[in-house]
Design a protein around this motif. Structure first.
Motif, short mmCIF file in Angstrom:
data_model
loop_
_atom_site.label_atom_id
_atom_site.label_comp_id
_atom_site.label_asym_id
_atom_site.label_seq_id
_atom_site.Cartn_x
_atom_site.Cartn_y
_atom_site.Cartn_z
N GLY A 251 11.16 7.37 -17.05
CA GLY A 251 11.09 6.04 -16.47
C GLY A 251 10.26 5.08 -17.29
O GLY A 251 9.93 5.32 -18.46
N TRP A 252 9.90 3.97 -16.64
CA TRP A 252 9.22 2.85 -17.29
C TRP A 252 7.72 2.93 -17.06
O TRP A 252 6.94 3.16 -17.97
N SER A 253 7.27 2.74 -15.83
CA SER A 253 5.86 2.86 -15.50
C SER A 253 5.68 4.22 -14.83
O SER A 253 6.06 4.41 -13.68
N THR A 254 5.12 5.16 -15.57
CA THR A 254 5.30 6.57 -15.22
C THR A 254 3.98 7.30 -15.04
O THR A 254 3.12 7.30 -15.92
N TRP A 255 3.84 7.91 -13.88
CA TRP A 255 2.77 8.85 -13.56
C TRP A 255 3.31 9.85 -12.56
O TRP A 255 4.28 9.55 -11.83
N ARG A 256 2.69 11.00 -12.47
CA ARG A 256 3.05 11.94 -11.42
C ARG A 256 2.85 11.27 -10.07
O ARG A 256 1.82 10.68 -9.80
N GLY A 257 3.87 11.36 -9.22
CA GLY A 257 3.77 10.76 -7.89
C GLY A 257 4.00 9.26 -7.86
O GLY A 257 3.84 8.63 -6.81
N VAL A 258 4.41 8.65 -8.98
CA VAL A 258 4.48 7.19 -9.05
C VAL A 258 5.54 6.62 -8.11
O VAL A 258 5.44 5.45 -7.69
N ARG A 259 6.55 7.39 -7.77
CA ARG A 259 7.60 6.83 -6.91
C ARG A 259 7.09 6.43 -5.54
O ARG A 259 7.74 5.66 -4.83
N ALA A 260 5.92 6.95 -5.15
CA ALA A 260 5.36 6.59 -3.84
C ALA A 260 4.15 5.68 -3.95
O ALA A 260 3.55 5.36 -2.94
N ASP A 261 3.80 5.27 -5.16
CA ASP A 261 2.59 4.46 -5.37
C ASP A 261 2.95 3.11 -5.97
O ASP A 261 2.91 2.92 -7.19
N PRO A 262 3.28 2.11 -5.17
CA PRO A 262 3.65 0.80 -5.73
C PRO A 262 2.58 0.19 -6.63
O PRO A 262 2.91 -0.58 -7.54
N ALA B 28 0.82 -1.21 0.00
CA ALA B 28 0.00 0.00 0.00
C ALA B 28 0.85 1.25 0.00
O ALA B 28 0.40 2.31 -0.41
N ASN B 29 2.08 1.15 0.49
CA ASN B 29 3.00 2.28 0.49
C ASN B 29 4.42 1.74 0.46
O ASN B 29 4.63 0.52 0.48
N THR B 30 5.41 2.62 0.44
CA THR B 30 6.77 2.16 0.20
C THR B 30 7.49 1.66 1.45
O THR B 30 8.66 1.31 1.37
N SER B 31 6.81 1.59 2.59
CA SER B 31 7.48 1.04 3.77
C SER B 31 7.69 -0.46 3.65
O SER B 31 8.45 -1.04 4.43
N THR B 32 7.05 -1.10 2.67
CA THR B 32 7.20 -2.55 2.49
C THR B 32 7.82 -2.89 1.14
O THR B 32 7.64 -4.00 0.63
N VAL B 33 8.56 -1.93 0.54
CA VAL B 33 9.21 -2.17 -0.74
C VAL B 33 10.70 -1.90 -0.62
O VAL B 33 11.20 -1.46 0.43
N PHE B 34 11.40 -2.16 -1.72
CA PHE B 34 12.84 -1.91 -1.84
C PHE B 34 13.04 -0.82 -2.88
O PHE B 34 12.50 -0.90 -3.99
N ILE B 35 13.78 0.23 -2.52
CA ILE B 35 14.11 1.30 -3.47
C ILE B 35 15.59 1.62 -3.33
O ILE B 35 16.05 2.00 -2.24
#
Length: 911
Positions: A759-770, A662-669
């Protein structure tokens, strides 16, 4: 003259220094008699407007309006900043964490001083990293604690108007901003409720009814030029009430410059955020914009939005022309936001006279939309000072009202002796049975919040969205709710555009009870994989779908959309590719991925910034190859500063192991910098984990991860290669559905800022929306059960008890440091302070035991500090002056904070 500044003596004594003027452009100055007169009997400074944001600089856009209201109408504003922004970037130094937070506090104080703002309340919340998640922000800040501190500051400063940010969970809205605004809305109601935080009254902070709450900004179209506020804004949601203040007003205080220029001067103070080079606005008045404010809620009558540049605060902080006495309340309250076709409901009009001003002969009139009916008497008689009254009306909605349309119910309160005041309330035509697309977790939480706080009109710009991988299928749920008074049966139909199929086309539901909920599901497939994905598709990548729900006697429609994201089945590498700068691209099997789509920043040709990538895997790791074409190398960071990758040329690799975060606390960046300023080691690449499950330097947070690069000479771009072991990811992989994204930051300057992002999969704000990342599958990898790792989040915020600038302010305006509980006025006093031979001697009287932090400060630089535990009684503290002459040009101060548990007090004395 020696001055001892405990809170009350600050405002009652002679020649006391204004705390919040510290760091202002004008430097330290004395409290004027006029300011002293504005102080409440209890000793606090009375504010007219209180801005509530998340970080230093959030208020920057409003400073043109706040500044001219102060200059020409003597409106006093203050700012609550929940965090000090210590999780942000630093464009001018290596400070991060609490030291950066204190720098940003100083920047904020300098910036807002241009607008005459002297009172800044930093609430010690943790700025952990950029996120689009309000729930994550709430989790880290703590809901009740933060809300309680906001309410304490509101009750202490008693503003007439609160201004905040956008509380809505719209695409790309910063989660900290959302949560700050949500808390501001809650505080608007809670501050008036004696049952909320009753302990505040024991500290001298009584309940306070804020007159109005506004959102800074609006969605729609606003005209440029001086006539903008009187021409009016055209909101995307027609029922929104939007006020404007033109930024082109001339400021006599600032030498005849326009406020648009002064606002830019203020923005340049936020140097750590790279704002010092922001361009100035157009000089042509016809091209200067207005600052727009959207009404969230009000207890006070308001003028027509096109009345002029102060309409936003008239009736609350300033008298309205021909209006009721300032402080008079008037508002409407229906039983709920949704009203059903053919229904009848009670509308209550509430009025309250100001504390010292009766309103004789008061009557209320209510106007409803064409085709509606309203009955009832609006005679209220004389409203006695401070007393409330109400009038009740019966409103009938026509049976043919269209589900989903919104209307404003208008009320007018009239007193022959004083004038009139108007108010409005928005209602929406609801359906007995509503069918809604299953919400994303963040959206579901937001909608629950709007219902709980009776602000459902704020859920107006959120188009329901779900993502679907290109060429893939997914199950989609439609949630049902019966809001009527008898059971209903009907059908739900989900329709999709060409290139998508829906199975089945419709579903039935039976005997859904009043107040009951249910759901039906559909399988949606992208049957045409050639359709463009991401924001490469029309309408910002939104493929429209529609849900039609029938019920006994009618039907309702909900519009929604699918986001088509890239999907890729990875090829497994027979031999692991080399992680080396001279690696051959042929070592990476599989498709070439175009990562050249701009999603944020300045448009640029392919020669300026473009690229492609490949991804493969082995049994234990991903391997990623990225080839970038770039015409200018941005600022090359030293190895110790390779973090916050958005500041210069870099590649971001984003991985959501199971595709459900749901948010980036559970992803790898991982942010990979292709070159560093480290000639002794050959200027190698560097990588850093950011805003993810475990941020920090790559070697510590992702052991076993390897990176290599090749930077062309002469410069024309670079290549990056990375190996990412599966065991550094925050969970095991779901081989059928891994979220994956590759984003590129391009800088063409040396000021630590990037101009274009592709980028690849691109939208405004996408870096925070897995959920908007690409979907990759690893067909030859075995499935493993989920074993998530707990997020390791920053846990150290800058604290107000460690901030000399906050201590000096708190010593004067009675508001406890950080909005925490007050130990009681006079719990700590500075009896005497002197300096000699490199040591300051500070004599204290403590009436409570606690931790005392003693600073010697010159308005800019801490010359010395000593922390001591004190008991009740007299104490002498010696402070070694490590820096006898700092950067300040004013007096030197002995500043003391006393902290005991979550309570504090502050005192100050000039050396």
């Amino acid at each position: 003259m020696d001055l001892n500044l405990n809170r009350r003596s600050f405002l009652r004594g002679t020649g006391a220094v204004t705390a919040a003027a510290v760091g202002a452009v004008s430097g330290l100055r004395l409290l004027t008699p006029a300011e002293r007169a504005l102080a409440t009997p209890e000793g606090t400074v009375k504010l007219d407007i209180l801005y509530i944001g998340a970080h230093p600089d959030d208020e920057a856009g409003t400073l043109g309006a706040l500044g001219q209201w102060n200059e020409y109408h003597q409106v006093r504003s203050g700012v609550i900043t929940i965090t000090r922004g210590e999780g942000g970037g630093n464009a001018v130094g290596l400070e991060e964490g609490p030291p950066l937070g204190l720098l940003r506090e100083a920047e904020e104080r300098r910036a807002v001083a241009y607008a005459g703002i002297e009172h800044i309340y930093n609430l010690d919340g943790l700025d952990f990293y950029y996120t689009a998640s309000a729930p994550l922000s709430e989790q880290i800040w703590g809901h009740e604690s933060t809300l309680g501190r906001i309410v304490r500051v509101v009750r202490a400063t008693r503003p007439a108007v609160v201004v905040t940010m956008n509380p809505s969970a719209t695409d790309g809205n910063h989660g900290n901003h959302q949560q700050a605004a949500k808390l501001a809305v809650e505080a608007y109601y809670a501050a008036a409720d004696p049952d909320r935080f009753p302990e505040h009254a024991e500290e001298g902070f009584e309940p306070h009814r804020v007159g109005r709450i506004l959102q800074s900004g609006a969605v729609g179209r606003g005209p440029l030029g001086p006539d903008g506020p009187t021409t009016g804004y055209t909101p995307s949601v027609p029922t929104d009430v939007v006020f404007g203040t033109w930024d082109g007003t001339v400021s006599e205080r600032h030498g005849g410059e326009r406020w648009s220029v002064v606002k830019t001067w203020a923005a340049h103070e936020y140097v750590t955020q790279g704002w010092s080079t922001r361009p100035f606005p157009p000089s042509d008045p016809a091209q200067i914009s207005s600052q727009w404010f959207t009404l969230i809620d009000t207890r006070t009558p308001y003028p027509a939005p096109t009345t002029g540049g102060v309409a936003a605060i008239q009736g609350a902080a300033l008298p309205a022309p021909d209006g009721l006495p300032l402080g008079t309340e008037f508002y409407l309250e229906p039983p709920g936001f949704h009203v059903l076709p053919g229904s009848t409901f009670e509308l209550v009009a509430y009025a309250r006279a100001a504390a010292r001003q009766p309103v004789p002969g008061a009557t209320v009139a209510v106007e409803v939309p064409a085709g509606w009916t309203v009955t009832g008497s609006g005679r209220l008689g004389t409203l006695e000072p401070g007393r409330a009254a109400s009038a009740r009306f019966t409103v009938t909605v026509p049976a043919d009202a269209v589900v989903g349309e919104r209307f404003v119910l208008h009320g007018t309160l009239t007193s022959p002796q004083h004038g009139t005041g108007a108010a409005g309330e928005v209602v929406e035509i609801g359906a007995p049975v509503r069918g809604t697309l299953e919400p994303l977790p963040e959206i579901a939480r937001f909608r629950e919040w709007t219902a709980a706080n009776r602000v459902q009109h704020l859920d107006s710009l959120i188009l329901p969205l779900l993502a679907l991988g290109s060429g893939l299928s997914r199950e989609i749920r439609v949630d049902l709710a019966n809001t009527g008074d008898h059971p209903h049966s009907g059908t739900v139909t989900l329709s999709a555009p060409a290139g998508f199929s829906v199975t089945p086309a419709s579903r039935n539901y039976q005997d859904l009870a009043p107040g009951g909920t249910g759901a039906v599901t559909f399988t949606v497939t992208n049957t045409d994989p050639s359709l463009p994905t991401s924001n490469r598709a029309p309408n910002d990548g939104r493929y429209p779908i529609q849900i039609v729900t029938t019920y006994d006697g009618g039907s309702g429609t909900e519009d929604a959309a699918l986001l088509l994201v890239p999907a890729l089945s990875l090829e497994k590498a027979a031999t692991p590719p080399r992680v080396a700068g001279d690696v051959d691209e042929s070592e990476f099997p599989g498709e070439v991925i175009d990562i050249s789509t701009r999603w944020e920043g300045t448009e640029a040709p392919a020669a300026d910034i473009s690229g492609h990538a490949r991804i493969t895997y082995t049994d234990d790791a991903f391997y990623v190859y990225v080839k970038i074409t770039d015409d200018t190398l941005g600022f090359v960071l030293p190895p110790e500063d390779t973090k916050r990758q958005r500041r210069t040329d870099s590649v971001e690799i984003n991985i959501d192991p199971r595709g459900t975060s749901a948010n980036t606390s559970t992803v790898f960046i991982a942010g990979i910098f292709p070159i560093t300023d480290d000639p002794a080691n050959g200027n190698p690449p560097s990588f850093h984990r950011d805003r993810d499950n475990r941020q920090g330097p790559g070697p510590q947070t992702a052991p076993g991860m390897e990176v290599a690069s090749s930077v062309s000479d002469p410069y024309a771009g670079y290549t990056v290669v990375a190996k990412i072991p599966f065991d550094v990811l925050p969970d095991t992989l779901d081989p059928q559905h891994v979220g994956f994204n590759i984003l590129v930051n391009d800088s063409d300057t040396q000021d630590k800022s990037s101009q274009t992002r592709i980028g690849w999969s691109t939208w405004r704000g996408v870096r925070a929306d897995p959920y908007r990342w690409a979907v990759v599958s690893l067909p030859e990898l075995a499935t493993s059960p989920s074993t998530p790792k707990e997020p390791v989040l920053p846990d150290t915020a800058a604290k107000s008890v460690d901030s000399p600038q906050s201590i000096l302010q708190s010593a004067g305006d009675i508001v406890p440091l950080g909005g925490w509980r007050s130990l009681g006025d006079g719990s700590i006093e500075v009896l005497d302070a002197s300096a000699d031979a490199g040591t300051a001697t500070v004599r204290l009287r403590a009436r409570r035991a606690g931790r005392a932090r003693v600073f010697v400060w010159d308005g800019t630089t801490v010359l010395g500090r000593q922390d001591v535990d004190v008991s009740a009684g007299l104490h002498t503290v010696s402070v070694v002056l490590s820096n006898e002459s700092g950067d300040g040009d004013g007096d030197r101060w002995a500043l003391v904070s006393l902290e005991s548990g979550e309570a504090n007090d502050a005192a100050a004395r000039r050396l």
